[in-house]
Design an enzyme around this catalytic site. Structure first.
Site, mmCIF file in Angstrom:
data_model
loop_
_atom_site.group_PDB
_atom_site.id
_atom_site.type_symbol
_atom_site.label_atom_id
_atom_site.label_comp_id
_atom_site.label_asym_id
_atom_site.label_seq_id
_atom_site.Cartn_x
_atom_site.Cartn_y
_atom_site.Cartn_z
ATOM 1 N N HIS A 198 -3.547 34.545 10.022
ATOM 2 C CA HIS A 198 -2.699 35.204 9.023
ATOM 3 C C HIS A 198 -2.173 34.166 8.050
ATOM 4 C CE1 HIS A 198 -2.658 37.983 12.468
ATOM 5 N NE2 HIS A 198 -2.521 38.944 11.576
ATOM 6 N N GLU A 232 -13.903 46.230 7.008
ATOM 7 C CA GLU A 232 -13.814 45.591 5.695
ATOM 8 C C GLU A 232 -15.158 45.660 4.979
ATOM 9 O OE1 GLU A 232 -12.824 44.208 8.555
ATOM 10 O OE2 GLU A 232 -10.653 44.406 8.309
#
Lengths: 403, 464
Positions: A207, A136
Site C-alpha cells: 500500500h 483489475e
C-alpha cells in the site's frame, strides 16, 4: 502514541465488556499508528505542515491569482476542500457535462475506499457509476473497450500497488491501440485510469508503491501526478478530455491532508507544462506529488541555514514531461536535485538527470543529485528510513550548493 | 509459417525423446480419456461428438441453451443444525470430545484476540487489524483436519489457521507490533503472518496471487510424494475469498491445477462481501462452487458455521486430493462477514446495522459448537467464564510484552531483497548510515535493535 492511550488495565476491562468502547465514539480511521512519525527531538523531519505550507492556497485570492486558470474562473468563487473532494468534484462535473463519461471500479458505488466517488452512484445512477467485480485486468480492459467505442471511462484501481494484473491491458492495449489501428482510426482516448499512489506511513509492501516510472517507459500513455486539490481538479478534467489514455496517480496521503481553496467552477490545467512553485537562483529541485511538501520544508530550512536560494518545480505530468521548463531553470541555477519516492534505479530521476546532462552540461556546476527511495521494498517499520524526508533533501541541497 | 514450424519441432522432440521418469518403479500410468481421442470430426452417423474440445457430448437437434438460473443451487453440506443437533446420528461428528473442546477454546481465543486488537488499533497502538468474526469455524475447522506437514497459502483472514496449527499468542503479538521478534522482520502490515515451522507461507496483501502458487506448490508436492514414497504424502491448501475469485489468477490457478492434476484443496471463504462489494456485484453464477465443474474439479459447498461439516469436508477433500497421485478439490465455505473488512473500513456505510445484528443472532460458528458441547454436558457457563478469564490474561500478557519490544534492526531495510546485498544497495547503505550519523536527532534509531551498528555491520559484510 498519544498520551491519552488507555492503559493495559483499561484494555483488560474492555475485554470483559466489549460493548462499551473505550472511546466515546469509535470513529472511522479513528487513529492510525504512523511508523514514519519523526523523532521527538527532530528539527527537520516532521516539519511538513499542510495547514501552513506555501504549496497550498489557504486564501481564495491566492488560488485565483493562478494565471493558468481561465479568466472567468478567476473572477469566480472558491471553497476550501480536501484532495478527495476535488477529485469528486472533477468526476461530478465530467458526469454532468458529458454523457459519455462512466465511472467504475472496485467498491466505488458506496464512495470508494478513499471517498473519491461519494454520492456519484446516487446522483448519476448505477448505469454510469458502478462497482466492478474484483479484477483489475478485467475492469481496465473493460474501460479500454468502452473507450474504443466512443465512451469516456474513468476506471479506478483501488491502489497503484494493485494495477499490475492490468499491466498487459495498459502496456499492450491502451498504449498501442491508436498505433496498431493505423488508418482505421480506432483509439482509446478518453480512458483515464485513476489510482492512489505513494506512502502513507503504514502501508508496507503493498500500500506504498509509486510505480509511475513503469508507465513512463511506455509510449502512448500519459502519466499525471497532481500535488494538491486545485491541481487534482484541473488536471483530472484535462485528463478526461484528452484523446490519449491517461494514468492518473493520486498521492493517497494527500486525500485528507491537503486542503485548500479550490475554484467552484470547472477548469482545465495544461498537460504539457511543469510548474515553477518557487523561484530561486542557486539550485533547482524537480519533484512531483507528496515529496514536493518535503522539499518545500527542506528548502525553508536550507535557505535559512545556508543563505542559498532554491527553485522548486512540480513536474505534474510525469510523461510526456516538460523538458523546456526544467532545462531553462537548470541553465539558470546550474544545479539540480530530483526527488521522488520510488527507487532510484531507472526512476523518473534517472530520465530527468540524463536529459539535464545532455542539454545543459556546460551550465552544470554540480552533478545532478537524486534523492529517492533506496533499492528495496517499503518495509512497514522502515518507511521513514527509505522514503526521502526533509533531512535528506536538506542535506542534498547543502551538498549540491557546496559542491 | 513460423508458428507451424515451431509446433512441428516441438512435436518431433516430444516424439523422439524417451519420456523422462522420476522413479522407474513408480511410473505413473496415466491413460485419461481425452488422450485417446482422435482429433477428427465425427462421422454423420455417430451419436457423440468427437471434436477434441468436447468429448462424450451427445448430438441433439433441439436448441436448448444452458440456463443456469433455472437450475437448483448447489446444496450446502452440514453435519449439525443451527441448534447444535447432529443431523445424521450414525455418522456423527467424527470428533472426540476433547478435540471438540480444544477447537472451541481456539475459536473463543481467536474471537477475544480479535476484539482486543481491533480496539487497540482504534487507540492507535498498531496500524491495522482484521478480524475473523463469523469465519472462525472455517479457519480452525479446516486446519484441524489437515496434516501439519501440508503446505498452506492464506489470503489474510485466516488467523484461525495459524492458531490451530500452533502459532502462539506471543508470535501473533510480535507480528502485530512489528517488534524484533516478528518472523517477518517488521516489514509486513499487521496480520500478514508467516511461519515455515508451521508450513504456512507469508501473507501478501495482493488478492488471489497465492492461488496459482498453491497449484504450483501442490505440483512440487506431487512430484516429491512420488520421489519419496516413504514419507507420508502432502498436499497444498489455498484459502481465498469470493471476491478474490474474480481475479484472473483464480481462473488460471484452477485450470492449471486441473490439467496438471495437483493435490491441492482450494478453500473459498464466501462471506458475502469483498470490502463493500456484495456478491450480487461480484458474480452472477451459483457462488464459487459452480465454477469448479467448469474446470473439471471435484467440488463441495459447506456450511461454514458448522465446524464439524468443515472438518469432514476438509478430511474427505484431502483423501480425494491424494487419490491416484493427486487432483485438485474445491470447497466453498459459506459464511457471513460479521466484522468490518478491516480497521480501515466502516461497513455501516454500505450495509445496514440490523443486517449484521440479524446474522449475529441467527447463526455463528462459536455458539453453534457451544450448543453442541452443552448438549453433551461438556460445557457450561462456569467453564465459559473460567476460559474467558484465563484467555484474557494470556492475551494481555503477550500484548504487553510485544508492545514493549524493540523494533527490528535497521539492516533489515536492505537485506533480503536479493540473496546478497548488491553494489547499488551498498551505496545506499553507506548513504543512509552517513545521514543517520550526521543527523542523529532526526531519527529514533534507539527504538531499533542494535541501533546504527546493524547498518555498519551490513556495510562491512558487503565489502568482504
Amino acid at each position: 502514541m498519544t498520551p491519552k492511550t488507555p492503559s493495559i488495565r483499561a484494555l483488560s476491562r474492555y475485554l470483559l465488556h466489549p460493548q462499551s468502547s473505550l472511546h466515546s465514539r469509535c470513529q472511522y480511521r479513528a487513529q492510525s499508528k504512523q511508523y514514519s512519525s519523526a523523532a521527538p527531538g527532530a528539527r527537520l523531519n516532521g516539519t511538513v505542515d499542510y495547514d501552513t505550507t506555501s504549496l497550498l492556497h489557504h486564501t481564495s485570492r491566492s488560488t485565483l491569482s493562478n494565471p493558468e486558470l481561465p479568466p472567468d474562473v478567476r473572477k469566480g468563487q472558491t471553497k476550501r476542500i480536501n484532495f478527495y473532494t476535488a477529485v469528486n468534484e472533477a468526476l461530478r462535473h465530467a458526469l454532468q457535462t458529458d454523457e459519455r463519461v462512466l465511472v467504475f471500479g472496485e467498491d466505488i458505488q458506496f464512495g470508494g475506499v478513499f471517498r473519491c466517488t461519494m454520492n456519484l452512484a446516487t446522483d448519476f445512477g448505477t448505469e454510469r457509476v458502478f462497482n466492478t467485480p474484483l479484477s483489475e485486468q478485467g475492469l481496465v480492459g473493460f474501460a479500454i473497450g468502452a473507450a474504443s467505442e466512443g465512451m469516456r471511462p474513468i476506471a479506478e484501481v483501488q491502489f497503484a500497488d494493485y494495477v499490475f494484473p492490468a499491466f498487459d491491458q495498459l502496456v499492450n492495449e491502451a498504449a498501442k491501440l491508436r498505433y496498431r489501428a493505423g488508418k482505421t482510426g480506432v483509439h482509446c482516448g478518453g480512458l483515464v485510469v485513476r489510482m492512489p499512489t505513494g506512502v502513507v506511513g503504514h502501508g508496507a509492501l503493498y500500500h506504498s508503491q509509486s510505480p509511475e516510472s513503469l508507465f513512463t517507459h511506455i509510449p502512448g500513455l500519459r502519466v499525471i501526478i497532481p500535488r494538491s486539490p486545485v491541481q487534482a481538479k484541473g488536471l483530472l478534467l484535462s485528463a478526461i478530455s484528452t484523446n490519449d489514455p491517461v494514468i492518473f496517480m493520486e498521492p493517497k496521503v494527500l486525500y485528507r491532508a491537503a486542503v485548500e481553496q479550490v475554484p467552484i467552477d470547472a477548469y482545465r490545467l495544461p498537460l504539457d507544462k511543469a510548474e515553477i512553485l518557487k523561484s530561486g537562483k542557486d539550485v533547482t529541485i524537480i519533484s512531483y506529488g507528496t515529496p514536493l511538501y518535503t522539499c518545500s520544508a527542506a528548502i525553508a530550512a536550507a535557505e535559512k541555514d545556508f543563505g542559498c536560494s532554491v527553485e522548486l518545480i512540480d513536474l505534474r505530468t510525469i510523461y510526456p514531461w516538460d523538458r523546456e521548463t526544467v532545462l531553462e531553470s537548470v541553465k539558470k541555477t546550474g544545479r539540480a536535485i530530483v526527488v521522488h519516492e520510488s527507487m532510484m534505479n531507472a526512476g523518473v530521476g534517472a530520465e530527468v538527470a540524463a536529459t539535464i546532462q545532455e542539454r545543459a552540461f556546460l551550465r552544470l556546476e554540480a552533478p545532478v543529485k537524486r534523492v529517492t527511495g533506496w533499492a528495496t521494498h517499503t518495509g512497514l517499520v522502515f518507511e521513514k528510513f527509505i522514503i526521502p524526508d526533509v533531512t535528506r533533501v536538506y542535506d542534498a541541497i547543502k551538498k549540491t550548493v557546496n559542491y | 509459417m513460423t508458428l507451424r514450424y515451431g509446433a512441428r519441432r516441438i512435436r518431433c522432440r516430444g516424439f523422439w525423446t524417451t519420456p523422462t521418469c522420476l522413479n522407474a518403479s513408480q511410473t505413473p500410468k496415466v491413460t485419461v480419456p481425452w488422450q485417446r481421442c482422435r482429433s477428427v470430426a465425427s462421422t454423420p452417423n455417430a451419436e457423440r461428438v468427437l471434436f477434441p474440445g468436447a468429448l462424450n457430448s451427445k448430438f441433439t437437434n433441439t436448441i436448448e441453451f444452458l440456463r443456469p438460473t433455472t437450475k437448483d443451487a448447489i446444496p450446502t453440506y452440514r453435519v449439525m443444525d443451527q441448534y447444535g443437533k447432529v443431523i445424521d446420528k450414525e455418522i456423527g461428528t467424527e470428533t472426540e470430545d476433547e478435540e471438540a473442546l480444544s477447537l472451541y477454546r481456539n475459536m473463543v481465543c481467536l474471537s477475544m484476540m480479535d476484539v482486543l486488537m481491533f480496539e487497540a488499533q482504534r487507540q492507535g497502538r498498531l496500524s491495522f487489524y482484521m478480524v475473523s468474526a463469523g469465519e472462525e469455524g472455517i479457519a480452525i475447522g479446516s486446519a484441524s483436519a489437515l496434516s501439519p506437514s501440508d503446505v498452506i497459502f492464506c489470503q489474510y483472514r485466516e488467523t484461525g489457521v495459524y492458531m490451530q496449527r500452533g502459532f502462539t499468542l506471543d508470535q501473533f503479538m510480535n507480528q502485530l507490533f512489528s517488534n524484533s521478534k516478528d518472523l517477518g522482520l517488521g516489514r509486513n502490515m499487521p496480520v500478514h503472518y508467516g511461519s515455515s515451522d508451521l508450513n504456512i507461507h507469508t501473507i501478501s496483501s495482493t488478492l488471489a496471487t497465492q492461488i496459482p502458487h498453491a497449484a504450483g506448490a501442490a505440483y512440487a508436492l506431487k512430484l516429491q510424494n512420488m520421489q519419496q514414497p516413504d514419507i507420508p504424502p502432502r498436499i497444498a491448501v489455498c484459502y481465498f475469498g469470493e471476491g478474490a475469485a474474480s481475479e484472473g489468477d483464480f481462473h488460471a490457478a484452477l485450470n492449471i491445477a486441473a490439467t496438471r492434476q495437483v493435490p491441492c484443496i482450494f478453500i473459498c471463504r464466501n462471506n458475502g462481501y469483498a470490502i463493500s462489494t456484495p456478491t450480487s456485484d461480484q458474480y452472477r453464477g451459483d457462488g464459487i462452487a459452480s465454477r469448479g465443474a467448469g474446470y473439471g474439479i471435484d467440488t463441495l459447498r459447506v456450511d461454514g458455521n458448522d465446524i464439524f461439516a468443515v472438518r469432514r469436508a476438509t478430511k474427505e477433500a484431502r483423501r480425494l486430493a491424494l487419490e491416484n497421485g493427486g487432483k485438485p478439490v474445491l470447497i466453498e465455505m459459506m459464511a457471513y462477514r460479521v466484522g468490518h473488512h478491516s480497521t480501515s473500513d466502516d461497513s455501516f456505510a454500505y450495509r445496514q446495522r440490523v443486517e449484521v445484528e440479524d446474522w449475529k443472532r441467527r447463526d455463528n460458528p462459536i455458539t453453534r459448537l457451544r450448543k453442541w458441547l452443552e448438549g453433551r454436558r461438556l460445557w457450561d457457563e462456569g467453564k465459559e467464564r473460567e476460559l474467558r478469564s484465563r484467555l484474557r490474561k494470556e492475551i494481555l500478557l503477550a500484548f504487553d510484552k510485544a508492545e514493549k519490544g524493540k523494533k527490528p534492526a535497521i539492516k533489515h531495510v536492505f537485506d533480503g531483497v536479493w540473496e546478497e546485498l548488491t553494489e547499488e544497495q551498498r551505496w545506499h547503505v553507506e548513504e543512509l548510515r552517513d545521514i543517520l550519523e550526521r543527523y542523529p536527532k532526526e531519527y529514533d534509531i534507539d527504538a531499533h535493535e542494535e541501533g546504527l551498528d546493524s547498518l555498519r555491520e551490513l556495510e562491512k559484510g558487503g565489502r568482504r
